[in-house]
Design an enzyme around this catalytic site. Structure first.
Site, PDB file in Angstrom:
ATOM      1  N   HIS C 104       0.934  -1.142   0.069  1.00  0.00           N
ATOM      2  CA  HIS C 104      -0.064  -0.107  -0.074  1.00  0.00           C
ATOM      3  C   HIS C 104       0.890   1.000  -0.257  1.00  0.00           C
ATOM      4  O   HIS C 104       0.677   1.811  -0.869  1.00  0.00           O
ATOM      5  CB  HIS C 104      -0.696   0.159   0.939  1.00  0.00           C
ATOM      6  CG  HIS C 104      -2.220  -0.762   0.949  1.00  0.00           C
ATOM      7  ND1 HIS C 104      -2.476  -1.630   0.029  1.00  0.00           N
ATOM      8  CD2 HIS C 104      -3.070  -0.848   2.084  1.00  0.00           C
ATOM      9  CE1 HIS C 104      -3.680  -2.246   0.370  1.00  0.00           C
ATOM     10  NE2 HIS C 104      -3.812  -1.772   1.269  1.00  0.00           N
TER      11      HIS C 104
ATOM     12  N   TYR D  51      -5.915   2.971  11.268  1.00  0.00           N
ATOM     13  CA  TYR D  51      -6.552   2.188   9.900  1.00  0.00           C
ATOM     14  C   TYR D  51      -6.136   3.296   9.128  1.00  0.00           C
ATOM     15  O   TYR D  51      -6.039   3.806   8.342  1.00  0.00           O
ATOM     16  CB  TYR D  51      -7.755   2.361  10.071  1.00  0.00           C
ATOM     17  CG  TYR D  51      -8.668   1.673  11.433  1.00  0.00           C
ATOM     18  CD1 TYR D  51      -9.289   0.272  10.539  1.00  0.00           C
ATOM     19  CD2 TYR D  51      -8.862   1.894  12.652  1.00  0.00           C
ATOM     20  CE1 TYR D  51     -10.167  -1.001  11.990  1.00  0.00           C
ATOM     21  CE2 TYR D  51      -9.806   1.116  13.589  1.00  0.00           C
ATOM     22  CZ  TYR D  51     -10.066  -0.198  12.949  1.00  0.00           C
ATOM     23  OH  TYR D  51     -10.828  -0.935  14.388  1.00  0.00           O
ATOM     24  N   GLU D  52      -5.925   1.910   7.877  1.00  0.00           N
ATOM     25  CA  GLU D  52      -5.204   2.214   6.797  1.00  0.00           C
ATOM     26  C   GLU D  52      -5.460   3.094   6.316  1.00  0.00           C
ATOM     27  O   GLU D  52      -5.381   3.838   4.941  1.00  0.00           O
ATOM     28  CB  GLU D  52      -4.281   1.276   6.206  1.00  0.00           C
ATOM     29  CG  GLU D  52      -4.937  -0.132   5.538  1.00  0.00           C
ATOM     30  CD  GLU D  52      -4.457  -0.884   5.068  1.00  0.00           C
ATOM     31  OE1 GLU D  52      -3.450  -1.506   6.081  1.00  0.00           O
ATOM     32  OE2 GLU D  52      -5.269  -1.715   4.534  1.00  0.00           O
ATOM     33  N   SER D  53      -7.082   3.455   6.023  1.00  0.00           N
ATOM     34  CA  SER D  53      -8.294   3.956   5.106  1.00  0.00           C
ATOM     35  C   SER D  53      -7.640   5.461   5.781  1.00  0.00           C
ATOM     36  O   SER D  53      -8.564   6.081   5.022  1.00  0.00           O
ATOM     37  CB  SER D  53      -8.921   3.709   5.765  1.00  0.00           C
ATOM     38  OG  SER D  53      -9.641   3.726   7.023  1.00  0.00           O
ATOM     39  N   GLY D  54      -6.549   5.751   6.478  1.00  0.00           N
ATOM     40  CA  GLY D  54      -6.468   7.340   6.792  1.00  0.00           C
ATOM     41  C   GLY D  54      -7.439   7.849   8.144  1.00  0.00           C
ATOM     42  O   GLY D  54      -7.354   8.814   8.400  1.00  0.00           O
TER      43      GLY D  54
END
Lengths: 272, 256, 272, 256
Positions: C104, D51-54
């Site tokens: 990612h 979370y890697e979604s920001g």
């Protein structure tokens, strides 16, 4: 988690003689009150970092706090030159001032690299200008995929970054909006950070265009209403343009400058 | 409304006329900002104003007091960070026109806003420095320079190259890998200069009403080339003057 | 300035056989309707780029639109594997699928480089993993200031990027909020862009957390209400989690999959 | 409320106990997310979930259905772009704990989530791939791995190194320049493993109630080292079980 402190405590704890200090704020939210406290506490030998050194850096330089300046544009925005800055460069008054000079794009990317934990940043910049002749902090780098030659600048990692924001909550989460410039990067690039705010509130109501710095990414927060005057804090105050104009006359003459600083900064009540 | 006007007003009007409607313009503060807002208020209502403070598509109804004036953020289509405005918007060449001033300008359109006289470490005059100009001059589709013309500003070779025009002549921008087109036109208080297509040297192509070639030559620190078809700039229209003066008035009000 | 188009026009004009196509949206605002239109128009030989290829890419791959996939995580989020993706990789059905695989962090930085007009990006990534053995698009780069060795990845420059957003105004300015992922970078990195939106409004009321893409940075905008279903559009719809779960059974078998696509995509009314 | 519980519940509770209050935790979806939310709902109310979604500092009152569930954005202290969460937050080492799952895990704590069997271009099983894991494993202060223990998952050497644990042994992380500490602990459905301070090899340090060393050895694809002071994990408390089951229930509701 950020500590809630007084401005005096915050500066005493976080800003030390000889530090690399960044005060950021791109014409908006300039941390004037914190700069004045640094002057009152007599800090010296500082390396001052700022994209746009303006009146607050003119004051720090004129009071002899700085040994070195790392910057990309030094002027009194919309008015003209910074006389204390010029006097220091041209006549070493009150002390000599070393310069390390960049472009805005270069400085912004140096903060980005610092915030990103990288040793350098890559950009298309400086090419063909005389700027690279005067610092070792502008080099070329070759793309390992295309062979294209670009420019590299080293990360900025201030010992301490100081910014002003509109609000913080009691947990020390910081919220700013409007023109937020390079403040997030400058705070994240620094080893320590001090954020002065217009007010501390129970709940940070979301605002369009907001930048939020979580408490755990900030060292200390101090409530300093009007802490950006004569700059402005969107939603709280407007720019005191008249002061910027008057600064030209105040700062032209060394004695007038010293006298003004005595009256308005050194003798000023230390903010609670 | 009087049709009398100052040479600065003529310069600002002539600069505003250089901006095409619908184009995206990277605006410096001072004269460029005044001219860009004049253009938007007259012939270029869809001009996209971009300020290095991160304001994209600002639509101020008064002249901003600084490139970070709150009215720019309040009226912008988007407000982005300073790193983003340089990295995502200027650097890739998304901006059509860069609008710059200068303390010194040379025959190849190179700009100095850093130091004058002496040497870098001990200059006669220390100027503000580069700001956004080096990358604006490098990456915008084209550059428009607005500067008062005199022997102090128009010199054969700048003391310090802060922003590159055509370097030392033809092919230099390509050699340097600069992707923008460079200075397309220079607007002064005396007239209009454009780079010669072959030599890249700034050449006088137009004079403001009442200005003579001799005046222009006398205000230029190199042997100024003059276009054969030297034309006169149209004087400001009543409308242009009225809008410009109204804009200037808003600045005084806002400053109070 | 962005053109307002129908979904069918937008895909016909902007997505071409053999293109490098990025459909982005990080679990939120996934442009399903646009992906279905690409399938209906029978695009082939595409290089599909996406950080998180999920059900929509499973459908594109299963329908034979893709020749190559550039990605960092391919799965049915919260459910399990993508059976069409696995069938293509393991059995070349319906056509062989080349993979270029990243992390990612690497993919995000590749979009950032593309959006920034740089040929490559620098990060701390991939080190010690087996990923660099399988692509030439992960290399090392040495810091010209510290000598430290870091990782470089090349810029992503899709021929066309497709994203879904909540709103646009009639001038084609696009507004999205909530989790906005890497959409801004993916649009700015692309040569062309198509944005589908829940609705077109007269005025874009500012919203906290909004990302605005100015009209002049977007190629075309199409109004496609519910265009992200079964994903969601914050403020407009919620995730149809049941569909993601059902997709596991639908996609396990080639015939069941083809039949479902016939019924629900190929024969579906083309959106106005 | 019955004190009966499943081995997955024991694993999740044991994983949750690894998270210290006030620390910042980079959370993967699935078991790690469940355990992190259980920790926040029990002993670690000030756990910062990233979370890697920001989403920074998300405070969901139910289990998110994906790492991009709207409830994460709605309850976060800040929502940032995906490039920012990796570049400004993970990469500089601001995150204390990385919470990862695995399809394969080897004796040095290296993780495979890419391919199993055959070779890379023609694998027996194609897995989802890396996602954020390689940089989470590299840059977080420490890593906690949660994975069911079996001969399929616990193998001597992973088929593909997606995320680095201790590489091939002592000193490898330093040689690779990885700045995070690596896997501090592995929680399975059978017990707890920790890297041996000298050899970096994962060593059985605790067993869940009712599990024997033989079971753990039988579920491990290498000659499993066992700590001398092998202790038993405390079973889930009634409170831990009640909260965990309430969280799982919210997931079913949200999914309808």
């Amino acid at each position: 988690m950020a500590k809630l402190v007084s401005l005096a405590e915050g500066v005493a704890d976080l800003v030390r003689d000889g530090d690399v200090v960044a005060l950021e704020g791109f014409t908006h939210l300039i941390p004037f009150a914190a700069g004045h406290e640094i002057i009152r506490q007599g800090r010296q030998d500082l390396t001052l970092v700022r994209m746009t050194p303006d009146v607050i850096y003119d004051q720090l330089i004129g009071m002899g706090c700085a040994r070195r300046l790392v910057f990309s544009w030094g002027g009194n925005p919309g008015v003209g030159s910074l006389h204390r800055f010029r006097d220091a460069v041209q006549n070493s008054w009150p002390v000599p001032l070393e310069l390390e000079e960049h472009s805005h794009a270069g400085m912004a990317n140096r903060y980005v690299a610092g915030a990103s934990g990288l040793p350098f940043a890559v950009l298309r910049g400086y090419t063909g200008t005389d700027l690279p002749r005067h610092t070792t902090n502008i080099k070329t780098i070759t793309c390992p995929f295309t062979g294209e030659v670009l420019t590299a600048v080293p990360a900025l990692r201030p010992d301490v970054t100081v910014v002003h924001a509109q609000r913080a909550d009691r947990a020390g989460n910081v919220q700013m909006w409007g023109i937020t410039g390079v403040q997030k990067e400058a705070v994240l690039a620094a080893h320590r950070s001090l954020v002065t705010v217009e007010e501390i509130v129970d709940e940070l109501e979301p605002v369009p265009g907001q930048v939020v710095l979580p408490s755990w990414a900030v060292t200390a927060v101090a409530a300093v209403p009007a802490g950006s005057h004569p700059s402005y804090a969107q939603g709280y105050s407007v720019r005191d343009n008249d002061f910027y104009v008057r600064w030209d006359a105040i700062s032209r003459d060394r004695d007038t400058f010293r006298e003004w600083m005595e009256q308005h900064v050194l003798k000023a009540e230390v903010q609670a | 409304m009087s049709r009398e006007y100052t040479s600065d007003e003529m310069m600002t009007v002539a600069a505003a006329r250089q901006l095409r409607d619908g184009s995206a313009c990277f605006v410096g503060i001072g004269l460029p900002s005044t001219a860009a807002n004049l253009a938007r208020a007259t012939h270029a209502p869809n001009l996209v104003l971009i300020y290095e403070s991160g304001c994209l598509g600002a639509k101020p109804d008064r002249l901003p007091l600084s490139i970070g004036d709150g009215i720019l953020a309040d009226t912008a289509d988007a407000v982005v960070s300073v790193p983003e405005v340089f990295n995502y918007w200027l650097q890739p060449g998304r901006i059509d026109v860069g609008f710059l001033g200068a303390a010194q300008l040379d025959r190849y359109g190179n700009i100095n806003t850093t130091v004058i006289g002496g040497d870098y470490d001990d200059p006669k005059v220390r100027l503000p420095g580069a700001g956004g100009a080096p990358e604006i001059a490098a990456s915008c589709g084209e550059v428009v320079v607005v500067v008062r013309q005199s022997l102090r500003t128009f010199i054969d070779r700048v003391d310090f190259v802060t922003s590159v025009g055509y370097g030392r002549g033809p092919g230099d921008r390509e050699r340097l890998g600069l992707r923008g087109g460079g200075p397309r036109v220079v607007i002064t208080d005396l007239g209009v200069l454009k780079p010669d297509p072959d030599t890249c040297e700034l050449t006088l192509t137009r004079l403001h009403p009442g200005v003579t070639v001799e005046q222009a030559r006398a205000a230029t620190g190199w042997d100024l080339a003059v276009a054969g078809d030297l034309a006169a700039v149209d004087p400001p229209t009543e409308h242009e003057l009225a809008v410009l003066r109204a804009l200037e008035a808003t600045k005084k009000v806002a400053a109070q």
